[in-house]
Design an enzyme around this catalytic site. Sequence first.
Site, PDB file in Angstrom:
ATOM      1  N   HIS A  25     -52.038  22.363  21.946  1.00 20.25           N
ATOM      2  CA  HIS A  25     -50.710  22.728  21.458  1.00 20.25           C
ATOM      3  C   HIS A  25     -50.359  21.896  20.237  1.00 20.25           C
ATOM      4  O   HIS A  25     -51.168  21.093  19.749  1.00 20.25           O
ATOM      5  CB  HIS A  25     -49.661  22.650  22.567  1.00 20.25           C
ATOM      6  CG  HIS A  25     -49.483  21.277  23.172  1.00 20.25           C
ATOM      7  ND1 HIS A  25     -49.043  20.193  22.454  1.00 20.25           N
ATOM      8  CD2 HIS A  25     -49.692  20.831  24.433  1.00 20.25           C
ATOM      9  CE1 HIS A  25     -48.968  19.144  23.245  1.00 20.25           C
ATOM     10  NE2 HIS A  25     -49.372  19.501  24.458  1.00 20.25           N
TER      11      HIS A  25
ATOM     12  N   HIS B 237     -51.101  18.092  19.953  1.00 22.34           N
ATOM     13  CA  HIS B 237     -52.486  17.720  19.639  1.00 22.34           C
ATOM     14  C   HIS B 237     -52.761  17.936  18.154  1.00 22.34           C
ATOM     15  O   HIS B 237     -53.407  17.111  17.498  1.00 22.34           O
ATOM     16  CB  HIS B 237     -53.481  18.536  20.469  1.00 22.34           C
ATOM     17  CG  HIS B 237     -53.226  18.501  21.950  1.00 22.34           C
ATOM     18  ND1 HIS B 237     -52.966  19.624  22.690  1.00 22.34           N
ATOM     19  CD2 HIS B 237     -53.163  17.458  22.811  1.00 22.34           C
ATOM     20  CE1 HIS B 237     -52.787  19.278  23.955  1.00 22.34           C
ATOM     21  NE2 HIS B 237     -52.888  17.962  24.052  1.00 22.34           N
TER      22      HIS B 237
ATOM     23  N   CYS C  54     -51.175   8.754  40.267  1.00 25.39           N
ATOM     24  CA  CYS C  54     -50.808  10.109  39.827  1.00 25.39           C
ATOM     25  C   CYS C  54     -52.048  10.805  39.280  1.00 25.39           C
ATOM     26  O   CYS C  54     -52.584  10.406  38.248  1.00 25.39           O
ATOM     27  CB  CYS C  54     -49.719  10.106  38.766  1.00 25.39           C
ATOM     28  SG  CYS C  54     -49.393  11.792  38.179  1.00 25.39           S
TER      29      CYS C  54
ATOM     30  N   CYS D 136     -51.588  12.194  35.663  1.00 17.31           N
ATOM     31  CA  CYS D 136     -51.662  11.181  34.591  1.00 17.31           C
ATOM     32  C   CYS D 136     -53.007  10.472  34.611  1.00 17.31           C
ATOM     33  O   CYS D 136     -53.384   9.812  33.654  1.00 17.31           O
ATOM     34  CB  CYS D 136     -50.645  10.057  34.795  1.00 17.31           C
ATOM     35  SG  CYS D 136     -48.939  10.513  34.672  1.00 17.31           S
TER      36      CYS D 136
ATOM     37  N   CYS E  27     -43.901  10.430  40.408  1.00 16.49           N
ATOM     38  CA  CYS E  27     -44.332  10.131  39.039  1.00 16.49           C
ATOM     39  C   CYS E  27     -43.176  10.445  38.104  1.00 16.49           C
ATOM     40  O   CYS E  27     -42.602  11.542  38.157  1.00 16.49           O
ATOM     41  CB  CYS E  27     -45.539  10.995  38.685  1.00 16.49           C
ATOM     42  SG  CYS E  27     -45.904  10.975  36.916  1.00 16.49           S
TER      43      CYS E  27
ATOM     44  N   HIS F 130     -44.461  13.471  35.745  1.00 19.80           N
ATOM     45  CA  HIS F 130     -44.727  14.798  36.322  1.00 19.80           C
ATOM     46  C   HIS F 130     -43.784  15.155  37.462  1.00 19.80           C
ATOM     47  O   HIS F 130     -43.819  16.287  37.952  1.00 19.80           O
ATOM     48  CB  HIS F 130     -46.190  14.887  36.779  1.00 19.80           C
ATOM     49  CG  HIS F 130     -47.143  14.824  35.640  1.00 19.80           C
ATOM     50  ND1 HIS F 130     -47.804  13.665  35.279  1.00 19.80           N
ATOM     51  CD2 HIS F 130     -47.520  15.762  34.736  1.00 19.80           C
ATOM     52  CE1 HIS F 130     -48.561  13.906  34.221  1.00 19.80           C
ATOM     53  NE2 HIS F 130     -48.395  15.162  33.868  1.00 19.80           N
TER      54      HIS F 130
ATOM     55  N   LYS G  53     -39.458  16.144  25.073  1.00 16.51           N
ATOM     56  CA  LYS G  53     -40.832  15.990  24.612  1.00 16.51           C
ATOM     57  C   LYS G  53     -41.512  17.340  24.772  1.00 16.51           C
ATOM     58  O   LYS G  53     -41.407  17.992  25.794  1.00 16.51           O
ATOM     59  CB  LYS G  53     -41.582  14.955  25.444  1.00 16.51           C
ATOM     60  CG  LYS G  53     -43.017  14.811  24.953  1.00 16.51           C
ATOM     61  CD  LYS G  53     -43.898  14.013  25.880  1.00 16.51           C
ATOM     62  CE  LYS G  53     -45.339  14.102  25.392  1.00 16.51           C
ATOM     63  NZ  LYS G  53     -46.300  13.830  26.430  1.00 16.51           N
TER      64      LYS G  53
ATOM     65  N   LYS H  27     -46.847  21.412  27.252  1.00 18.13           N
ATOM     66  CA  LYS H  27     -47.184  22.730  27.776  1.00 18.13           C
ATOM     67  C   LYS H  27     -46.388  23.000  29.051  1.00 18.13           C
ATOM     68  O   LYS H  27     -45.825  24.076  29.229  1.00 18.13           O
ATOM     69  CB  LYS H  27     -48.686  22.759  28.077  1.00 18.13           C
ATOM     70  CG  LYS H  27     -49.219  24.127  28.327  1.00 18.13           C
ATOM     71  CD  LYS H  27     -49.428  24.877  27.023  1.00 18.13           C
ATOM     72  CE  LYS H  27     -49.713  26.350  27.309  1.00 18.13           C
ATOM     73  NZ  LYS H  27     -49.674  27.137  26.097  1.00 18.13           N
TER      74      LYS H  27
HETATM   75  N1  MSP Z   1     -57.233  12.150  27.452  1.00 16.40           N
HETATM   76  C1  MSP Z   1     -56.190  11.241  27.169  1.00 16.40           C
HETATM   77  C2  MSP Z   1     -56.498  10.368  25.981  1.00 16.40           C
HETATM   78  C3  MSP Z   1     -57.753   9.565  26.064  1.00 16.40           C
HETATM   79  S1  MSP Z   1     -58.059   8.684  24.603  1.00 16.40           S
HETATM   80  C4  MSP Z   1     -59.311   7.656  24.982  1.00 16.40           C
HETATM   81  C5  MSP Z   1     -54.915  12.023  26.878  1.00 16.40           C
HETATM   82  N2  MSP Z   1     -55.073  13.302  26.510  1.00 16.40           N
HETATM   83  S2  MSP Z   1     -53.879  14.301  26.146  1.00 16.40           S
HETATM   84  O1  MSP Z   1     -54.482  15.606  25.989  1.00 16.40           O
HETATM   85  O2  MSP Z   1     -52.819  14.198  27.065  1.00 16.40           O
HETATM   86  O3  MSP Z   1     -53.402  13.878  24.721  1.00 16.40           O
HETATM   87  C6  MSP Z   1     -52.381  12.936  24.526  1.00 16.40           C
HETATM   88  C7  MSP Z   1     -52.183  12.785  23.045  1.00 16.40           C
HETATM   89  O4  MSP Z   1     -51.875  14.067  22.434  1.00 16.40           O
HETATM   90  C8  MSP Z   1     -51.012  11.909  22.627  1.00 16.40           C
HETATM   91  O5  MSP Z   1     -51.314  10.537  22.647  1.00 16.40           O
HETATM   92  C9  MSP Z   1     -50.765  12.421  21.221  1.00 16.40           C
HETATM   93  O6  MSP Z   1     -51.760  11.958  20.363  1.00 16.40           O
HETATM   94  C10 MSP Z   1     -50.937  13.929  21.405  1.00 16.40           C
HETATM   95  N3  MSP Z   1     -49.688  14.569  21.820  1.00 16.40           N
HETATM   96  C11 MSP Z   1     -49.513  15.362  22.907  1.00 16.40           C
HETATM   97  N4  MSP Z   1     -48.230  15.828  22.923  1.00 16.40           N
HETATM   98  C12 MSP Z   1     -47.542  15.345  21.883  1.00 16.40           C
HETATM   99  C13 MSP Z   1     -46.210  15.419  21.438  1.00 16.40           C
HETATM  100  N5  MSP Z   1     -45.310  16.177  22.008  1.00 16.40           N
HETATM  101  N6  MSP Z   1     -45.862  14.664  20.376  1.00 16.40           N
HETATM  102  C14 MSP Z   1     -46.730  13.824  19.759  1.00 16.40           C
HETATM  103  N7  MSP Z   1     -47.993  13.738  20.162  1.00 16.40           N
HETATM  104  C15 MSP Z   1     -48.478  14.549  21.148  1.00 16.40           C
HETATM  105  O7  MSP Z   1     -53.859  11.441  26.955  1.00 16.40           O
END
Ligand code: MSP
Length: 505
Positions: free
Chosen positions: A17, A20, A125, A128, A143, A146, A295, A298
């Site tokens: 999304h 990312h 969790c 998480c 959590c 969540h 925030k 998804k």
């Molecule tokens: N898999 C772990 C990260 C491991 S790194 C060794 C993870 N994955 S995640 O798919 O949840 O991705 C989290 C990251 O996605 C956040 O740290 C950020 O970089 C990005 N973001 C996800 N949602 C976001 C927002 N709403 N706003 C800003 N960044 C976002 O955590």
Amino acid sequence: MAYYVTTPIYYVNAEPHLGHAYTTIAADVLARHMRQRGEDVFFLTGTDEHGEPVALAAERLGTTPRELADRNAVRFRDLARQVDATNDFFIRTSDEQHVAAVQEVLSRVERGGHVYLGTYEGRYCPRCADFKTEGELIDGNRCAIHKIELALEREENYFFRLSAFQEPLERLYAERPGFVRPENRYNEALSFIRQGLNDISLSRSQLTWGVPVPWDERHVFYVWFDALLNYYTALTYARPGEDLSERFWPATVHVMAKDILKFHAVIWPALLMAAELEVPKHLFVHGYLLMEEEKMSKSLGNVIDPFQVMELYGTDALRYYLMREVSFGQDGSVSTEGFETRYTTELANEYGNLASRTLAMVARYRDGIVPEGEPPDALAGDFDGLAERVGERFDAVAVTAALDEIWRLVRRLNQYAQDEAPWQLAKDDDAAERLDQVLYALAEGLRVVTVLLHPFVPKSAERLLAALGDEDLSLDRAQFGAGGGGTRIGELPPLFPRVARAAAA
Ligand code: MSP
């Protein structure tokens, strides 16, 4: 100099999304800028495929974790491609070379005496993939992220002696005030460390979807250890037959949002110290993209679809909007209306019009040849030190501030065109020399801002530079006056055309 930049590796339990896309775009902007400076750049992104988040999602969908990972990893790889990310490698933690390298590094940590067998008791969790402390729970057992109830778990785990790294971590923070940026995140991480660190589980015994613990195959490594190590393992096999870790380790900057600060700012440097590897130079922690103050995620279902925006307006528009709208490092709201406003007022009217007007006037008044001219003092003064200021902002990972610096000059050029009114000068034969100077200044100014804007809007910048007849992207060229007149300009269809509102709705 080597410049190694990473994004978090994204969980494959959900589809990509905007959040990312945001981090990947920011890291790409950094990588592209550093390449313009002639640095030796390596840019890594990828997917995090093990652990409960993926195993549970697969179960819910009635498929296997591997099948789900294969399906969604492709989508994350596509997202990177579609946002025009220039990542040098895409790591998947299911890559067998990654698995082997994780086993190798963590065996070394075990041999170093940093691991012991113990019993974990607490609330975990699975969404998480995080062991929660009392303070992190709401209603005593839920959590906070969540909102799900967490059962009290008890299982035999291998533990990592994180507590032993309290002092080394405090020393690291004392010696390197720039280790975590921005400063509020540095303070947050340091105060977490100072509260006292507990040992943490290194393995899980009730899960099979993960990297097997080589000295005890009844366990798999806790997913965060496997995941964090990606930043290192990728370098060992991204180029067959070459170990890039000699060239690029330690990483220059890991970019992420604040949700995973603790893992990166506390556990990661401790793990590296235990493995006798160097810790990264910097972590940059950006904020959340919010939609209507929530925030964006998804599960909350309030998502701007980046794919749709890119299809309608182009990738550059999305890249520009995200880097411009929310000051990098802070939380900020994004919205469809906000996007459309910036697209129209800034990209189309300010930058796009400046480009088309300048090219049209050179074509009309000077037969398509940029005239020779002296850079006018007033404008030259405004451009003075611009590339250096932008470079300093990039050194501090202040991506939005860098863009602001450049945009100020886009506006300055529009003002200059307005003040000098070349369309009036063109009517006066005695003003020919003056018109040469004004047209040269506009074309040259446009070239300079476009070289600097390239990391943000690469496709548009390349098209415009080609039309201006000077495609050199190196940062040395971002000096007002570095380009001479005499170049023949080309055709340029509108860079940011009007998009019918009906189609956008
Ligand atoms: N898999 C772990 C990260 C491991 S790194 C060794 C993870 N994955 S995640 O798919 O949840 O991705 C989290 C990251 O996605 C956040 O740290 C950020 O970089 C990005 N973001 C996800 N949602 C976001 C927002 N709403 N706003 C800003 N960044 C976002 O955590």
